[in-house]
Design a protein around this motif. Structure first.
Motif, PDB file in Angstrom:
ATOM      1  N   TRP A 474       0.823  -1.204   0.000  1.00  0.00           N
ATOM      2  CA  TRP A 474       0.000   0.000   0.000  1.00  0.00           C
ATOM      3  C   TRP A 474       0.863   1.262   0.000  1.00  0.00           C
ATOM      4  O   TRP A 474       0.546   2.251  -0.663  1.00  0.00           O
ATOM      5  CB  TRP A 474      -0.913  -0.023   1.230  1.00  0.00           C
ATOM      6  CG  TRP A 474      -1.837   1.149   1.357  1.00  0.00           C
ATOM      7  CD1 TRP A 474      -1.822   2.116   2.310  1.00  0.00           C
ATOM      8  CD2 TRP A 474      -2.918   1.482   0.485  1.00  0.00           C
ATOM      9  NE1 TRP A 474      -2.820   3.031   2.110  1.00  0.00           N
ATOM     10  CE2 TRP A 474      -3.518   2.657   0.990  1.00  0.00           C
ATOM     11  CE3 TRP A 474      -3.440   0.901  -0.657  1.00  0.00           C
ATOM     12  CZ2 TRP A 474      -4.608   3.261   0.378  1.00  0.00           C
ATOM     13  CZ3 TRP A 474      -4.534   1.508  -1.266  1.00  0.00           C
ATOM     14  CH2 TRP A 474      -5.103   2.670  -0.754  1.00  0.00           C
ATOM     15  N   GLN A 475       1.970   1.219   0.722  1.00  0.00           N
ATOM     16  CA  GLN A 475       2.863   2.378   0.762  1.00  0.00           C
ATOM     17  C   GLN A 475       3.543   2.599  -0.588  1.00  0.00           C
ATOM     18  O   GLN A 475       3.755   3.737  -1.010  1.00  0.00           O
ATOM     19  CB  GLN A 475       3.914   2.186   1.853  1.00  0.00           C
ATOM     20  CG  GLN A 475       3.343   2.279   3.263  1.00  0.00           C
ATOM     21  CD  GLN A 475       4.271   1.707   4.316  1.00  0.00           C
ATOM     22  OE1 GLN A 475       5.379   1.266   4.027  1.00  0.00           O
ATOM     23  NE2 GLN A 475       3.811   1.706   5.569  1.00  0.00           N
ATOM     24  N   LEU A 476       3.891   1.512  -1.268  1.00  0.00           N
ATOM     25  CA  LEU A 476       4.548   1.639  -2.571  1.00  0.00           C
ATOM     26  C   LEU A 476       3.590   2.146  -3.640  1.00  0.00           C
ATOM     27  O   LEU A 476       3.957   2.980  -4.477  1.00  0.00           O
ATOM     28  CB  LEU A 476       5.117   0.277  -2.998  1.00  0.00           C
ATOM     29  CG  LEU A 476       6.366  -0.202  -2.270  1.00  0.00           C
ATOM     30  CD1 LEU A 476       6.685  -1.637  -2.676  1.00  0.00           C
ATOM     31  CD2 LEU A 476       7.547   0.706  -2.597  1.00  0.00           C
ATOM     32  N   PRO A 480      -6.011   1.162  -4.764  1.00  0.00           N
ATOM     33  CA  PRO A 480      -7.056   0.205  -4.367  1.00  0.00           C
ATOM     34  C   PRO A 480      -7.409  -0.782  -5.476  1.00  0.00           C
ATOM     35  O   PRO A 480      -7.658  -1.970  -5.212  1.00  0.00           O
ATOM     36  CB  PRO A 480      -8.253   1.104  -4.025  1.00  0.00           C
ATOM     37  CG  PRO A 480      -7.643   2.425  -3.668  1.00  0.00           C
ATOM     38  CD  PRO A 480      -6.428   2.555  -4.529  1.00  0.00           C
ATOM     39  N   ARG A 481      -7.407  -0.320  -6.721  1.00  0.00           N
ATOM     40  CA  ARG A 481      -7.802  -1.187  -7.832  1.00  0.00           C
ATOM     41  C   ARG A 481      -6.801  -2.333  -7.995  1.00  0.00           C
ATOM     42  O   ARG A 481      -7.184  -3.482  -8.244  1.00  0.00           O
ATOM     43  CB  ARG A 481      -7.913  -0.378  -9.117  1.00  0.00           C
ATOM     44  CG  ARG A 481      -8.922   0.751  -9.081  1.00  0.00           C
ATOM     45  CD  ARG A 481      -8.906   1.537 -10.389  1.00  0.00           C
ATOM     46  NE  ARG A 481      -9.359   0.701 -11.486  1.00  0.00           N
ATOM     47  CZ  ARG A 481     -10.630   0.586 -11.881  1.00  0.00           C
ATOM     48  NH1 ARG A 481     -11.570   1.285 -11.261  1.00  0.00           N
ATOM     49  NH2 ARG A 481     -10.956  -0.197 -12.880  1.00  0.00           N
ATOM     50  N   ALA A 503      -7.891  -5.828   9.054  1.00  0.00           N
ATOM     51  CA  ALA A 503      -8.922  -4.907   9.539  1.00  0.00           C
ATOM     52  C   ALA A 503      -8.543  -4.296  10.883  1.00  0.00           C
ATOM     53  O   ALA A 503      -9.060  -3.241  11.263  1.00  0.00           O
ATOM     54  CB  ALA A 503     -10.255  -5.633   9.656  1.00  0.00           C
ATOM     55  N   GLU A 504      -7.644  -4.940  11.611  1.00  0.00           N
ATOM     56  CA  GLU A 504      -7.228  -4.431  12.916  1.00  0.00           C
ATOM     57  C   GLU A 504      -6.210  -3.301  12.798  1.00  0.00           C
ATOM     58  O   GLU A 504      -5.875  -2.654  13.784  1.00  0.00           O
ATOM     59  CB  GLU A 504      -6.639  -5.578  13.738  1.00  0.00           C
ATOM     60  CG  GLU A 504      -7.625  -6.722  13.982  1.00  0.00           C
ATOM     61  CD  GLU A 504      -6.974  -7.896  14.696  1.00  0.00           C
ATOM     62  OE1 GLU A 504      -5.813  -7.730  15.127  1.00  0.00           O
ATOM     63  OE2 GLU A 504      -7.620  -8.942  14.831  1.00  0.00           O
ATOM     64  N   VAL A 505      -5.688  -3.092  11.588  1.00  0.00           N
ATOM     65  CA  VAL A 505      -4.693  -2.040  11.379  1.00  0.00           C
ATOM     66  C   VAL A 505      -5.426  -0.747  11.032  1.00  0.00           C
ATOM     67  O   VAL A 505      -6.217  -0.711  10.087  1.00  0.00           O
ATOM     68  CB  VAL A 505      -3.736  -2.420  10.225  1.00  0.00           C
ATOM     69  CG1 VAL A 505      -2.716  -1.307   9.999  1.00  0.00           C
ATOM     70  CG2 VAL A 505      -3.041  -3.731  10.535  1.00  0.00           C
ATOM     71  N   PRO A 506      -5.191   0.321  11.761  1.00  0.00           N
ATOM     72  CA  PRO A 506      -5.896   1.577  11.451  1.00  0.00           C
ATOM     73  C   PRO A 506      -5.428   2.148  10.113  1.00  0.00           C
ATOM     74  O   PRO A 506      -4.303   1.929   9.683  1.00  0.00           O
ATOM     75  CB  PRO A 506      -5.480   2.498  12.611  1.00  0.00           C
ATOM     76  CG  PRO A 506      -4.183   1.930  13.113  1.00  0.00           C
ATOM     77  CD  PRO A 506      -4.286   0.447  12.916  1.00  0.00           C
ATOM     78  N   GLY A 507      -6.331   2.876   9.470  1.00  0.00           N
ATOM     79  CA  GLY A 507      -5.971   3.500   8.204  1.00  0.00           C
ATOM     80  C   GLY A 507      -6.850   3.047   7.063  1.00  0.00           C
ATOM     81  O   GLY A 507      -7.759   2.213   7.212  1.00  0.00           O
ATOM     82  N   GLU A 508      -6.545   3.558   5.877  1.00  0.00           N
ATOM     83  CA  GLU A 508      -7.371   3.350   4.697  1.00  0.00           C
ATOM     84  C   GLU A 508      -7.271   1.942   4.148  1.00  0.00           C
ATOM     85  O   GLU A 508      -8.186   1.430   3.503  1.00  0.00           O
ATOM     86  CB  GLU A 508      -6.956   4.365   3.615  1.00  0.00           C
ATOM     87  CG  GLU A 508      -7.889   4.445   2.420  1.00  0.00           C
ATOM     88  CD  GLU A 508      -7.422   5.467   1.405  1.00  0.00           C
ATOM     89  OE1 GLU A 508      -8.102   5.601   0.370  1.00  0.00           O
ATOM     90  OE2 GLU A 508      -6.383   6.120   1.633  1.00  0.00           O
TER      91      GLU A 508
END
Length: 597
Positions: A474-476, A480-481, A503-508
């Motif tokens: 996600w950082q790289l 989303p697609r 799902a336990e990780v906060p954020g988008e």
């Protein structure tokens, strides 16, 4: 006295195919009349289309053309052919000029044009064009560009054959032995050799001259401001030939760069440049750059991409993805191997509609590619086949395909990963992905590699590492697609567990993954038991047929301790005895059977 339409008929006696405008060019008195419409009703003509200009045309039937050629006086017919050549040159018709030159027997001049305009001829000419000349125009040594044109038009109409491949490779080698003093001439030569070598199935020659072409593009960048309109048209065609070679060689980063240059150099009104824009969009969709966050969504007016089905999958619209490929899937006579098309079709069908994908269709795609390349299929097609075989559960086919993956590229690497994961060998999958990630990857395939690695970490009960790997993806590429697309390549249960853990990780990221939870996923992986090194050693001794006492002595434990270890092994393998344990180890891929075992 000869009628007006009679004169018009004589005037087109040097034109096997003509438009209304061309009729007016060879017979000015016919301009503004209904002669063209009246001729269209005569049985000596067939309705056709001039693809080069996108206009309606009339074409003499083969029988009428032969009769007309015989009944006319030789000199009168030659005059008509020369008049036709002048008219074709005046309207700058490449197809018409080559056709007229072939009819006049001026093969060297036709060859020179074919060298400059091979791609345009391939795009707009019909199989009748080369048949216009004598058999010697297919001589790959004297007329290599015309010979390649003959091969491609024949193959398009009647399918590939070893005879056609032989002509193509002879033509490519003939051109490879020449040199040109000019930049444009050397671009033409290297592009045509790489294209011809692909048609002949010679990867080494195709790759060598593609590399030479790429070296020349630096000089082309510097010279493009000085190129005339005609030169730009020629260069656009050469760029396309090199692009085609790159895609067939599975060099998609190179292909993307070539079509971008094609779009930059080509004139907006050039129909060949439009084809370049379609190819540029295809490579962008394949690479995933059009699916990045912030990228402009496609408009209805944009050129259609051959890889647009991948974007449909990103939208969760499997039905549309499949419907786009129906024309290819339902073709009664599939063309020779087209690596991009065949690989895309296999992946999309396996992901979206595996129930409609027979194993024989996968075999056929691989066989076409192997036939082209002398037994070793394209890595892109092989990757598509591995996705399909894994989804369909065709284990023996997949094993054979995996063993034949040879190229050092991303698609070979992903093919091996799919095999390891399907067999439940997640240690090998993680290691293979680590190797893949050492090279620059296109965004789509970098995200896919990281998602597959996260799934293997999860299957190894390293869920925290798995979630961290998803965060890296996600950082790289905050795309989303691309994440949604990549999650279609892992089993439903693994995807659900991984999405739940993330799902336990906060954020988008959690929201992005949660949105893909309902997507169908058809692939299934073998679940290998998590055996300890000691348990694997004991299994190996069981396979050798040692007794409990012999195994205990060899491992320096008492028999009672060994019995407890055997119970643990039987429980993990869901078996009742040592014979079943050894068979389960073979079935799950813990052991590999030797020949005759």
């Amino acid at each position: 006295m000869q009628s007006g339409i009679g004169r018009a008929l004589i005037a087109v006696g040097g034109l096997p195919k003509f438009t209304e405008a061309l009729l007016g060019a060879v017979d000015p008195d016919a301009e503004g009349t209904d002669f063209f419409a009246r001729m269209s009703a005569w049985p000596i003509f067939e309705m056709a289309v001039d693809d080069e200009f996108g206009e309606d045309a009339l074409e003499w039937t083969p029988a009428a053309w032969r009769t007309m050629s015989v009944v006319c006086f030789a000199e009168e017919h030659q005059d008509a052919l020369r008049a036709g050549l002048r008219a074709e040159r005046d309207r700058e018709s490449v197809i018409g000029e080559v056709r007229s030159l072939l009819l006049l027997g001026r093969y060297a001049e036709a060859e020179e044009i074919a060298e400059h305009e091979l791609r345009r001829l391939l795009m707009f000419a019909s199989h009748r064009l080369v048949a216009t000349g004598a058999p010697e125009v297919s001589d790959p040594v004297r007329y290599p560009a015309l010979a390649l044109l003959h091969v491609e038009l024949h193959t398009r109409d009647q399918g590939n054959s070893e005879a056609m491949k032989s002509i193509a490779i002879s033509a490519a080698r003939s051109l490879a032995g020449r040199t040109s003093p000019s930049l444009l001439g050397e671009l033409e030569r290297s592009a045509t050799v790489s294209f011809g070598a692909v048609s002949g199935g010679d990867r080494v020659l195709a790759g060598r001259f593609l590399a030479h072409f790429l070296e020349l593009t630096d000089a082309l960048y510097r010279a493009q401001a000085t190129l005339s309109v005609r030169d730009r048209r020629r260069v656009t065609g050469q760029l396309y030939l090199a692009y085609w070679a790159a895609t067939q060689l599975d060099r998609h980063e190179v292909a993307g760069a070539l079509v971008n240059l094609m779009a930059e150099i080509g004139a907006a009104s050039d129909r060949l440049a439009l084809q370049g824009r379609i190819c540029a969009r295809t490579e962008a969709d394949l690479a995933g750059t059009t699916s990045m966050a912030g990228s402009r969504p496609p408009k209805a007016s944009d050129p259609m991409s051959y890889a647009v089905a991948f974007r449909d999958i990103e939208d969760g619209d499997d039905m549309t993805a499949i419907s786009r490929l129906r024309v290819v899937m339902n073709h009664p006579n599939p063309p020779p191997s087209r690596s991009v098309t065949d690989g895309l079709v296999l992946v999309v069908r396996a992901i979206c509609a595996p129930d409609e994908l027979p194993v024989s269709d996968v075999d056929a795609c691989l066989d076409r590619s192997r036939a082209l390349w002398g037994g070793v299929a394209s890595s892109f097609v092989s990757w598509g086949a591995m996705v399909a075989y894994a989804t369909l559960g065709a284990e023996s086919k997949a094993r054979s395909c995996n063993e034949q993956l040879e190229a050092d590229d991303v698609f070979t690497g992903l093919g091996h990963v799919i095999w390891h994961q399907w067999q439940g060998d997640h240690e090998a999958a993680v290691a293979a992905i680590d190797t893949l990630l050492e090279r620059p990857l296109m965004p789509r395939f970098e995200v896919m590699a990281l998602v597959l690695q996260a799934a293997s970490f999860h299957c190894r009960e390293e869920t925290k590492v798995a979630v961290r790997t998803l965060q890296i993806a996600w950082q790289l590429h905050r795309a989303p697609r691309l994440l949604r697309f990549a999650f279609r390549f892992i089993p439903a249960d693994v995807a659900a567990e991984l999405i739940s853990a993330a799902a336990e990780v906060p954020g988008e990221l959690a929201d992005v993954l949660g949105a893909s939870l309902g997507d169908p996923r058809y692939v299934k992986w073998t679940k290998r038991p998590s055996l300890t090194p000691s348990e694997l050693e004991i299994l190996g001794l069981l396979r050798r047929g040692l007794s409990n006492a012999e195994i205990a002595a060899q491992r320096y434990v008492v028999v009672g301790t060994l019995r407890n270890q055997l119970k643990s092994i039987y429980r993990k393998l869901h078996v009742a005895n040592r014979h079943e344990a050894v068979e389960a180890a073979y079935r799950l891929g813990v052991f590999t059977r030797a020949k005759g075992e």
